[in-house]
Write a protein that holds these residues in place. Structure first.
Motif, PDB file in Angstrom:
ATOM      1  N   HIS A   8      -5.585  -8.234  -0.706  1.00 11.54           N
ATOM      2  CA  HIS A   8      -6.351  -7.088  -0.213  1.00 11.54           C
ATOM      3  C   HIS A   8      -7.842  -7.423  -0.109  1.00 11.54           C
ATOM      4  O   HIS A   8      -8.466  -7.155   0.911  1.00 11.54           O
ATOM      5  N   GLU A  16      -1.532  -9.123  -5.210  1.00 10.06           N
ATOM      6  CA  GLU A  16      -1.738  -8.008  -4.277  1.00 10.06           C
ATOM      7  C   GLU A  16      -3.214  -7.719  -4.020  1.00 10.06           C
ATOM      8  O   GLU A  16      -3.619  -7.516  -2.883  1.00 10.06           O
ATOM      9  N   HIS A  17      -4.030  -7.732  -5.083  1.00 15.07           N
ATOM     10  CA  HIS A  17      -5.441  -7.436  -4.831  1.00 15.07           C
ATOM     11  C   HIS A  17      -6.152  -8.631  -4.222  1.00 15.07           C
ATOM     12  O   HIS A  17      -7.131  -8.498  -3.500  1.00 15.07           O
ATOM     13  N   ARG A  21       3.338   2.086  -4.874  1.00 16.10           N
ATOM     14  CA  ARG A  21       3.851   0.927  -5.599  1.00 16.10           C
ATOM     15  C   ARG A  21       3.782   1.138  -7.104  1.00 16.10           C
ATOM     16  O   ARG A  21       4.685   0.753  -7.831  1.00 16.10           O
ATOM     17  N   TYR A  22       2.720   1.747  -7.581  1.00 13.13           N
ATOM     18  CA  TYR A  22       2.537   1.851  -9.023  1.00 13.13           C
ATOM     19  C   TYR A  22       3.066   3.158  -9.598  1.00 13.13           C
ATOM     20  O   TYR A  22       3.754   3.166 -10.606  1.00 13.13           O
ATOM     21  N   LEU A  34      -7.316  -1.571  -5.673  1.00 15.39           N
ATOM     22  CA  LEU A  34      -6.258  -1.377  -4.681  1.00 15.39           C
ATOM     23  C   LEU A  34      -6.455  -0.030  -3.989  1.00 15.39           C
ATOM     24  O   LEU A  34      -6.941   0.917  -4.583  1.00 15.39           O
ATOM     25  N   ARG A  91      -3.247   4.511  -1.502  1.00  7.84           N
ATOM     26  CA  ARG A  91      -1.883   4.579  -0.966  1.00  7.84           C
ATOM     27  C   ARG A  91      -0.983   3.582  -1.704  1.00  7.84           C
ATOM     28  O   ARG A  91       0.132   3.903  -2.102  1.00  7.84           O
ATOM     29  N   VAL A  92      -1.495   2.374  -1.896  1.00 11.31           N
ATOM     30  CA  VAL A  92      -0.710   1.344  -2.584  1.00 11.31           C
ATOM     31  C   VAL A  92      -0.460   1.762  -4.029  1.00 11.31           C
ATOM     32  O   VAL A  92       0.646   1.620  -4.553  1.00 11.31           O
ATOM     33  N   ILE A  93      -1.500   2.297  -4.668  1.00  7.26           N
ATOM     34  CA  ILE A  93      -1.338   2.719  -6.059  1.00  7.26           C
ATOM     35  C   ILE A  93      -0.288   3.804  -6.157  1.00  7.26           C
ATOM     36  O   ILE A  93       0.592   3.756  -7.021  1.00  7.26           O
ATOM     37  N   ARG A 135       7.063   4.410  -8.158  1.00  9.64           N
ATOM     38  CA  ARG A 135       8.113   3.530  -8.634  1.00  9.64           C
ATOM     39  C   ARG A 135       8.519   3.876 -10.060  1.00  9.64           C
ATOM     40  O   ARG A 135       9.705   3.958 -10.380  1.00  9.64           O
ATOM     41  N   ARG A 150       3.400 -10.609  -8.246  1.00 14.35           N
ATOM     42  CA  ARG A 150       2.980  -9.510  -7.375  1.00 14.35           C
ATOM     43  C   ARG A 150       1.665  -8.909  -7.872  1.00 14.35           C
ATOM     44  O   ARG A 150       0.753  -8.653  -7.094  1.00 14.35           O
ATOM     45  N   GLN A 151       1.572  -8.710  -9.185  1.00 16.54           N
ATOM     46  CA  GLN A 151       0.373  -8.089  -9.728  1.00 16.54           C
ATOM     47  C   GLN A 151      -0.827  -9.030  -9.648  1.00 16.54           C
ATOM     48  O   GLN A 151      -1.965  -8.601  -9.691  1.00 16.54           O
TER      49      GLN A 151
END
Lengths: 373, 286
Positions: free
Chosen positions: B116, B112-113, A288-289, A280, A283-285, A292, B108-109
């Motif tokens: 992507h 998402e990838h 989102r991860y 990923l 930015r997403v990590i 959060r 979601r998990q």
């Protein structure tokens, strides 16, 4: 408080796989007929109402325990010498009845929205509060918004640039923010920016020549926008900037430190590594991860910080002549204006409750494990 | 042994803070084969797995070559490495309780990838995800899609983690102690699943484990590591039955009741090799 601790604890170290957790909430959702978040909310609100009642009891008892006689504080020397006048004044303010009866009357008035009459302003306390509370909320609200934005941003930067220049610089900055006393900072800021540099307006909420926007929310900046008065908005915002920043500095420092450690903690978690292994984008990590999870301890601290921010307003309001509840509280306390003091106590208590309620609800929104408990 | 080699590690050295943790590792993963990597803790098994994905801890330096096709993963620019991660090489971690984000739904998990890497839209990603959940034998895949990790048991969570790893149809799967955190009763099911997927999808699997029982159950080849070096490598039967290196022998001797290895007898723990189309996930509940 215990929920808070649980939630932070859970964020710090996710539960190990010990046995089978209870099955899906999907089933219980159907059974209960309400959404788990709604049930969670109802439970919290009921608790808040109970606590509000507790606050009235505590403020009432504490206020009446204060040494000093309101009669002596409010009547002049000659009137005090006349027992008939003293007795009449006591009867007028209900001070001749036993304490439990006074509390009963107070509660009775309270449910009807009557907080008693201020012995100083001779106006209903509720009217006084309606005038002063919005000013303080505007100041404290601006301060908390600024500190959340800057504190979290600084903390994230410090964590991501760990042990590099930005981290060290932010560490110094946050230490200054935490250790400098607010009243001193307020004096210095007033002196430097208003008196020497003359770049900020002086005391008060808005330029007196402009009058002020017609009150809708009581928040000068918002009211000015609602009335379309750009000139008033600029003036009000200008007046707000310095006291809000002075007030926010401590919270910024605090949130920077907490966000940094929360983010570092989460960065070391397996699920962040797993997210990287999924390829990923960074930015997403981060959003989102990492953020959060880090938000749980951050909002805990922010909620508590809002409390200390409210008490900080007393000093800042005094120095910037901000017509808020801090000034009102100070005046009422020194004149033993008991209904006013209780009114202030009640408002501050309820604000605390609301903040805690918001924090609790946010836990539920952020973390599904809290909701299903 | 004739299948095509997918990932070739040669002369891999990794040092952390000046200390060499890998001192020249050579490994080769082939399509449709499970390559077991054994060794005691600290021998560098996990580091080898992490190095492939460029997930080594902060401050680690890696040299050598990790060839995926004609690309060297060690010198790949970050953007391209990110495309390999999850897309071509995927990883399953030891503890599914911590490797899944507790606040994000399984769906979601899972998606998402996928979105992507593969650029599929939401509906398609969802359909694929539900299919994957079915493939790893999670009951009620459609409902499971919207659930959170804490609503699954340990074994089911690891199945979810495997589904996530497989979402973008990688060529290589690195499984780092995938059954260590699970109950013994659940282990066999997860291992059978891994073996089945390897055969069905032609995955090259690197199975990192300290458990020789696990190894003998599903590995085709076995490599034994010690102090940052591969000391022995070869087909499972050969390495486990007639270990050439004294260290391998001492590892086998250290097994509680050396039941897998009375010399001459074939290892017979829950052998999933023979059961290449597994069906019932044993001893697990949703």
């Amino acid at each position: 408080m215990s929920e808070m601790d649980d939630a932070t604890g859970a964020a710090a170290s996710p539960p190990r796989p010990s046995g089978d957790p209870p099955p899906a909430t999907a089933r219980s959702r159907r059974r209960g007929g309400t959404h788990p978040l709604a049930r969670f909310l109802i439970r919290r609100i009921l608790t808040a109402v109970l606590l509000a009642w507790g606050i009235t009891l505590v403020t009432f008892v504490l206020t009446n325990l204060v040494p000093g006689d309101p009669v002596a504080a409010n009547l002049g020397q000659r009137a005090l010498g006349d027992p008939a006048i003293v007795a009449q004044w006591r009867a007028e303010h209900g001070l001749d009845k036993p304490l439990w009866q006074q509390y009963g009357l107070y509660l009775q008035g309270l449910v009807q929205g009557d907080l008693g009459t201020s012995q100083q302003s001779h106006r209903p306390v509720s009217e006084d509060l309606a005038e002063f509370v919005p000013a303080t909320l505007e100041l404290a609200g601006a301060a908390i918004v600024v500190s959340l934005i800057l504190g979290v941003a600084f903390g994230v930067v410090a964590a991501l640039r760990r042990d590099r220049f930005a981290d060290h610089a932010l560490r110094v900055l946050s230490l200054i923010g935490i250790s400098v006393p607010t009243f001193w900072l307020a004096l210095v800021a007033f002196y430097v920016f208003f008196y020497r540099l003359q770049i900020t307006p002086g005391s008060g909420r808005v330029d007196p020549a402009l009058g002020g926007a017609p009150p809708v929310t009581g928040l000068q900046t918002i009211d000015a926008l609602l009335a379309g008065r750009w000139d008033i908005f600029v003036s009000a915002a200008g007046h707000l900037v310095t006291p809000a920043l002075v007030l926010a500095l401590y919270t910024i420092g605090l949130l920077t430190r907490f966000t940094r450690s929360a983010v570092l903690e989460v960065l070391g978690q397996d699920y962040v590594r797993a997210a990287r292994a999924k390829g990923l984008p960074g930015r997403v990590i981060l959003f989102r991860y990492v953020l959060r999870s880090a938000l749980v301890p951050i909002i805990t601290v922010a909620g508590l910080a809002f409390g200390s921010l409210l008490s900080g307003t007393v000093l800042v309001e005094a120095i910037f002549a901000w017509p808020g509840i801090g000034q009102y509280a100070y005046k009422s306390a020194t004149t033993l204006d008991l209904p006013a003091v209780m009114g202030v106590g009640l408002v501050v208590g309820v604000v605390y409750l609301v903040i805690n309620l918001i924090v609790d609800v946010l836990y539920g929104v952020i973390d599904p494990r809290v909701r299903s408990q | 042994m004739t299948s095509r080699s997918v990932l070739d590690i040669s002369g891999l050295k990794v040092s952390i803070g000046g200390r060499e943790v890998l001192r020249g590792v050579d490994l080769s993963l082939a399509e449709g084969r499970v390559h077991g990597l054994a060794g005691e803790s600290g021998s560098g098994k996990t580091m080898t797995g992490l190095a492939v994905l460029g997930l080594l801890p902060h401050g680690a330096r890696a040299t050598g070559r990790i060839a995926l096709g004609d690309r060297d993963l060690l010198t790949l620019p970050p953007r391209e490495l990110n495309r390999v991660r999850g897309g071509e090489v995927a990883m399953v971690f030891q503890d599914p309780a911590t490797s899944l984000h507790p606040m994000l739904t399984v769906g979601r998990q899972l998606t998402e990838h996928m979105r992507h890497h593969l650029g599929v839209d939401k509906a398609e990603a969802r359909a694929r995800a539900v299919e994957l959940l079915g493939k790893v034998r999670i009951p009620g895949a459609d409902e499971a899609f919207g659930r959170f990790p804490h609503q699954f048991s340990g074994g089911m969570r690891q199945r979810v983690a495997i589904a996530i790893a497989l979402a973008c149809s990688p060529k290589v799967l690195i499984a780092d102690e995938p059954t260590t955190a699970l109950d013994v009763t659940v282990q066999a099911g997860v291992l059978r699943l891994l073996r089945g997927l390897c055969d069905e999808l032609g995955l090259a699997v690197l199975l990192v484990t300290h458990d020789l029982g696990v190894m003998s159950a599903i590995a085709d080849e076995v490599s034994v590591m010690r102090e940052g070096l591969v000391v022995e490598t070869g087909p499972r039967g050969q390495v486990l039955r007639e270990p050439a290196h004294p260290y391998t022998r001492s590892l086998l001797d250290a097994l509680p009741d050396s039941s897998p290895e009375p010399p001459g007898s074939a290892p017979e723990p829950p052998d999933a090799r023979t059961d290449s189309s597994p069906d019932s996930p044993t001893g697990e509940t949703a």
